[in-house]
Design a protein around this motif. Structure first.
Motif, PDB file in Angstrom:
ATOM      1  N   ASP A  88     -11.803   8.913 -11.125  1.00 37.14           N
ATOM      2  CA  ASP A  88     -11.589   8.008 -12.092  1.00 37.14           C
ATOM      3  C   ASP A  88     -11.474   7.024 -12.246  1.00 37.14           C
ATOM      4  O   ASP A  88     -11.799   5.669 -12.449  1.00 37.14           O
ATOM      5  CB  ASP A  88     -11.470   8.883 -13.230  1.00 37.14           C
ATOM      6  CG  ASP A  88     -11.374   9.931 -13.885  1.00 37.14           C
ATOM      7  OD1 ASP A  88     -12.537   9.810 -14.645  1.00 37.14           O
ATOM      8  OD2 ASP A  88     -10.086  11.258 -13.533  1.00 37.14           O
ATOM      9  N   ARG A  89     -10.813   6.656 -10.668  1.00 34.72           N
ATOM     10  CA  ARG A  89      -9.881   5.740 -10.580  1.00 34.72           C
ATOM     11  C   ARG A  89      -9.889   5.317  -8.854  1.00 34.72           C
ATOM     12  O   ARG A  89      -9.044   6.450  -8.426  1.00 34.72           O
ATOM     13  CB  ARG A  89      -8.843   5.876 -11.084  1.00 34.72           C
ATOM     14  CG  ARG A  89      -8.629   5.400 -12.603  1.00 34.72           C
ATOM     15  CD  ARG A  89      -7.236   4.645 -13.612  1.00 34.72           C
ATOM     16  NE  ARG A  89      -7.653   5.057 -14.181  1.00 34.72           N
ATOM     17  CZ  ARG A  89      -6.140   4.210 -15.452  1.00 34.72           C
ATOM     18  NH1 ARG A  89      -5.590   3.849 -14.739  1.00 34.72           N
ATOM     19  NH2 ARG A  89      -6.005   4.298 -16.633  1.00 34.72           N
ATOM     20  N   ILE A  90      -9.721   4.801  -8.528  1.00 35.18           N
ATOM     21  CA  ILE A  90      -8.774   4.423  -7.036  1.00 35.18           C
ATOM     22  C   ILE A  90      -7.518   3.240  -7.326  1.00 35.18           C
ATOM     23  O   ILE A  90      -7.340   2.837  -8.254  1.00 35.18           O
ATOM     24  CB  ILE A  90      -9.901   3.419  -6.248  1.00 35.18           C
ATOM     25  CG1 ILE A  90     -10.368   1.922  -6.770  1.00 35.18           C
ATOM     26  CG2 ILE A  90     -11.213   3.813  -5.487  1.00 35.18           C
ATOM     27  CD1 ILE A  90     -11.129   1.185  -6.002  1.00 35.18           C
ATOM     28  N   GLU A  91      -7.078   3.703  -5.834  1.00 37.43           N
ATOM     29  CA  GLU A  91      -5.409   3.130  -6.610  1.00 37.43           C
ATOM     30  C   GLU A  91      -6.074   2.244  -4.379  1.00 37.43           C
ATOM     31  O   GLU A  91      -5.639   2.581  -3.812  1.00 37.43           O
ATOM     32  CB  GLU A  91      -4.389   3.962  -6.419  1.00 37.43           C
ATOM     33  CG  GLU A  91      -3.094   3.019  -5.785  1.00 37.43           C
ATOM     34  CD  GLU A  91      -1.691   3.685  -6.424  1.00 37.43           C
ATOM     35  OE1 GLU A  91      -0.987   2.980  -5.631  1.00 37.43           O
ATOM     36  OE2 GLU A  91      -1.614   4.255  -6.918  1.00 37.43           O
ATOM     37  N   LEU A  92      -5.644   1.157  -4.829  1.00 43.43           N
ATOM     38  CA  LEU A  92      -5.966   0.286  -3.880  1.00 43.43           C
ATOM     39  C   LEU A  92      -4.676  -0.510  -3.054  1.00 43.43           C
ATOM     40  O   LEU A  92      -3.660  -0.365  -3.805  1.00 43.43           O
ATOM     41  CB  LEU A  92      -6.385  -2.028  -4.194  1.00 43.43           C
ATOM     42  CG  LEU A  92      -7.797  -1.936  -4.980  1.00 43.43           C
ATOM     43  CD1 LEU A  92      -8.013  -3.293  -5.501  1.00 43.43           C
ATOM     44  CD2 LEU A  92      -8.564  -1.197  -3.483  1.00 43.43           C
ATOM     45  N   TYR A  93      -4.607   0.004  -1.932  1.00 47.61           N
ATOM     46  CA  TYR A  93      -3.048   0.040  -1.387  1.00 47.61           C
ATOM     47  C   TYR A  93      -3.298  -1.894  -0.627  1.00 47.61           C
ATOM     48  O   TYR A  93      -3.767  -2.047   0.322  1.00 47.61           O
ATOM     49  CB  TYR A  93      -3.383   0.667   0.212  1.00 47.61           C
ATOM     50  CG  TYR A  93      -2.382   0.898   1.871  1.00 47.61           C
ATOM     51  CD1 TYR A  93      -0.809   0.747   1.261  1.00 47.61           C
ATOM     52  CD2 TYR A  93      -2.517  -0.230   2.148  1.00 47.61           C
ATOM     53  CE1 TYR A  93       0.052   0.777   2.623  1.00 47.61           C
ATOM     54  CE2 TYR A  93      -2.147   0.346   3.645  1.00 47.61           C
ATOM     55  CZ  TYR A  93      -0.685   0.436   3.987  1.00 47.61           C
ATOM     56  OH  TYR A  93      -0.103   0.292   4.825  1.00 47.61           O
ATOM     57  N   THR A  94      -1.725  -2.142  -1.347  1.00 50.61           N
ATOM     58  CA  THR A  94      -1.683  -3.173  -1.143  1.00 50.61           C
ATOM     59  C   THR A  94      -0.390  -3.871  -0.256  1.00 50.61           C
ATOM     60  O   THR A  94      -0.294  -4.933  -0.445  1.00 50.61           O
ATOM     61  CB  THR A  94      -0.724  -3.801  -2.744  1.00 50.61           C
ATOM     62  OG1 THR A  94      -0.367  -3.103  -3.267  1.00 50.61           O
ATOM     63  CG2 THR A  94      -2.492  -3.937  -3.825  1.00 50.61           C
ATOM     64  N   GLU A  95      -0.269  -2.976   0.921  1.00 53.52           N
ATOM     65  CA  GLU A  95       0.728  -3.701   1.888  1.00 53.52           C
ATOM     66  C   GLU A  95      -0.018  -4.524   2.509  1.00 53.52           C
ATOM     67  O   GLU A  95       0.792  -6.027   2.867  1.00 53.52           O
ATOM     68  CB  GLU A  95       1.372  -2.501   2.593  1.00 53.52           C
ATOM     69  CG  GLU A  95       2.296  -3.232   3.749  1.00 53.52           C
ATOM     70  CD  GLU A  95       2.280  -1.963   4.620  1.00 53.52           C
ATOM     71  OE1 GLU A  95       3.327  -2.069   6.100  1.00 53.52           O
ATOM     72  OE2 GLU A  95       1.606  -0.538   4.787  1.00 53.52           O
ATOM     73  N   PRO A  96      -1.596  -4.555   3.271  1.00 51.96           N
ATOM     74  CA  PRO A  96      -1.702  -5.281   3.651  1.00 51.96           C
ATOM     75  C   PRO A  96      -1.688  -7.168   2.525  1.00 51.96           C
ATOM     76  O   PRO A  96      -1.654  -8.263   2.959  1.00 51.96           O
ATOM     77  CB  PRO A  96      -3.341  -5.598   3.998  1.00 51.96           C
ATOM     78  CG  PRO A  96      -2.965  -4.600   3.890  1.00 51.96           C
ATOM     79  CD  PRO A  96      -1.883  -3.878   2.622  1.00 51.96           C
ATOM     80  N   TYR A  97      -1.459  -7.082   1.083  1.00 48.61           N
ATOM     81  CA  TYR A  97      -1.418  -8.399   0.429  1.00 48.61           C
ATOM     82  C   TYR A  97      -0.205  -8.940   0.070  1.00 48.61           C
ATOM     83  O   TYR A  97      -0.090 -10.044   0.365  1.00 48.61           O
ATOM     84  CB  TYR A  97      -2.106  -7.763  -0.705  1.00 48.61           C
ATOM     85  CG  TYR A  97      -1.931  -8.701  -1.846  1.00 48.61           C
ATOM     86  CD1 TYR A  97      -2.347  -9.602  -2.444  1.00 48.61           C
ATOM     87  CD2 TYR A  97      -0.802  -8.434  -3.006  1.00 48.61           C
ATOM     88  CE1 TYR A  97      -1.877 -10.883  -3.148  1.00 48.61           C
ATOM     89  CE2 TYR A  97      -0.313  -9.387  -3.677  1.00 48.61           C
ATOM     90  CZ  TYR A  97      -0.698 -10.508  -3.792  1.00 48.61           C
ATOM     91  OH  TYR A  97      -0.454 -10.997  -4.739  1.00 48.61           O
ATOM     92  N   ALA A  98       0.914  -7.954   0.104  1.00 49.64           N
ATOM     93  CA  ALA A  98       1.947  -8.162   0.049  1.00 49.64           C
ATOM     94  C   ALA A  98       2.721  -8.621   1.702  1.00 49.64           C
ATOM     95  O   ALA A  98       3.258  -9.489   1.995  1.00 49.64           O
ATOM     96  CB  ALA A  98       3.189  -6.741   0.178  1.00 49.64           C
ATOM     97  N   THR A  99       2.104  -8.661   2.964  1.00 53.67           N
ATOM     98  CA  THR A  99       2.270  -9.214   4.117  1.00 53.67           C
ATOM     99  C   THR A  99       1.906 -10.266   4.295  1.00 53.67           C
ATOM    100  O   THR A  99       2.628 -11.489   4.864  1.00 53.67           O
ATOM    101  CB  THR A  99       2.058  -8.083   5.245  1.00 53.67           C
ATOM    102  OG1 THR A  99       2.336  -7.273   4.946  1.00 53.67           O
ATOM    103  CG2 THR A  99       2.387  -8.470   6.556  1.00 53.67           C
TER     104      THR A  99
END
Length: 237
Positions: A148-159
């Protein structure tokens, strides 16, 4: 509207470091919702170093918003979530000893396995989400799995955000646009904070949910839980 789901694992970590029942995971569940959180997230791990199986069962009746349970889809985990019946289950590829989530699924490598798990959860009436990196090929695999959904793994964005926020957000915008075109809803989480959340929200306006724990609970040590939740909600406006 992007919903804020508060991950309360760190409350349990603090409790477990001393034993007993302080701070109370049940009270935290109630208070987070009273203060405006639109969901509660937990990630029980096999070693129960933070949220325990007992916690999962005990807080379910206290949740009046949405309940999201994250975890690796082993047989024990799947039995638990089908009994508890949360609103959403987020599948993560963590090993049993992993400190914290640090990558998304290779959706093509695990296609058959994830298809079977997703079907089982959907047959139980549970919304499904898969933890993925902002990789368009992995998003295409998620569509094949019929999550139904994906959860984008956002650690690279935060870094990368403090260095070049526009460059940091680019792959996430592309992944989100592709997911939307494929009919997959989008969540995001990991290392999102008061510093970087609002920018992501404006660049990916079709986010359904963000799940935030570590930074939010850390901010609450200084600001208080109610004020902190309100500040995070302000980032989603």
């Amino acid at each position: 509207m992007t919903r804020l789901s508060v991950n309360i694992n760190k409350i349990a970590t603090l409790r477990n470091s001393r034993g007993g029942h302080v701070p109370s995971v049940k009270t935290a569940t109630i208070k987070c919702q009273e203060f405006g959180a639109q969901g509660i997230t937990v990630h029980p791990r096999p070693d129960e170093r933070h949220i325990t199986r007992k916690d999962v069962y005990e807080i379910k009746p206290l949740i009046t918003t949405e309940f999201n349970i994250e975890g690796y889809p082993g047989e024990d985990f799947l039995r638990m979530v089908t009994e508890v019946q949360p609103d959403q289950v987020t599948l993560v590829p963590d090993s049993e000893t992993q400190l914290t989530s640090d990558h998304g699924w290779n959706t093509w490598e695990h296609l058959g396995f994830l298809k079977d798990v997703i079907l089982r959860l959907k047959q139980s009436g549970i919304r499904t989400s898969i933890f993925v990196d902002p990789d368009e090929r992995m998003v295409e695999g998620a569509a094949e799995i019929k999550t139904d959904r994906i959860e984008l793994y956002t650690e690279p964005y935060a870094t990368l955000y403090p260095i070049d926020r526009n460059k940091a957000i680019e792959p996430f915008v592309r992944a989100a646009k592709l997911a939307d075109s494929l009919g997959i809803d989008i969540n995001a989480g990991h290392d999102l904070s008061l510093e970087n959340l609002n920018f992501m929200y404006h660049k990916i306006p079709n986010l359904k949910e963000v799940s935030i724990g570590h930074a939010l609970i850390a901010d609450a040590l200084y600001l208080g839980l109610e004020i902190t939740i309100q500040k995070y909600l302000e980032c989603l406006k």
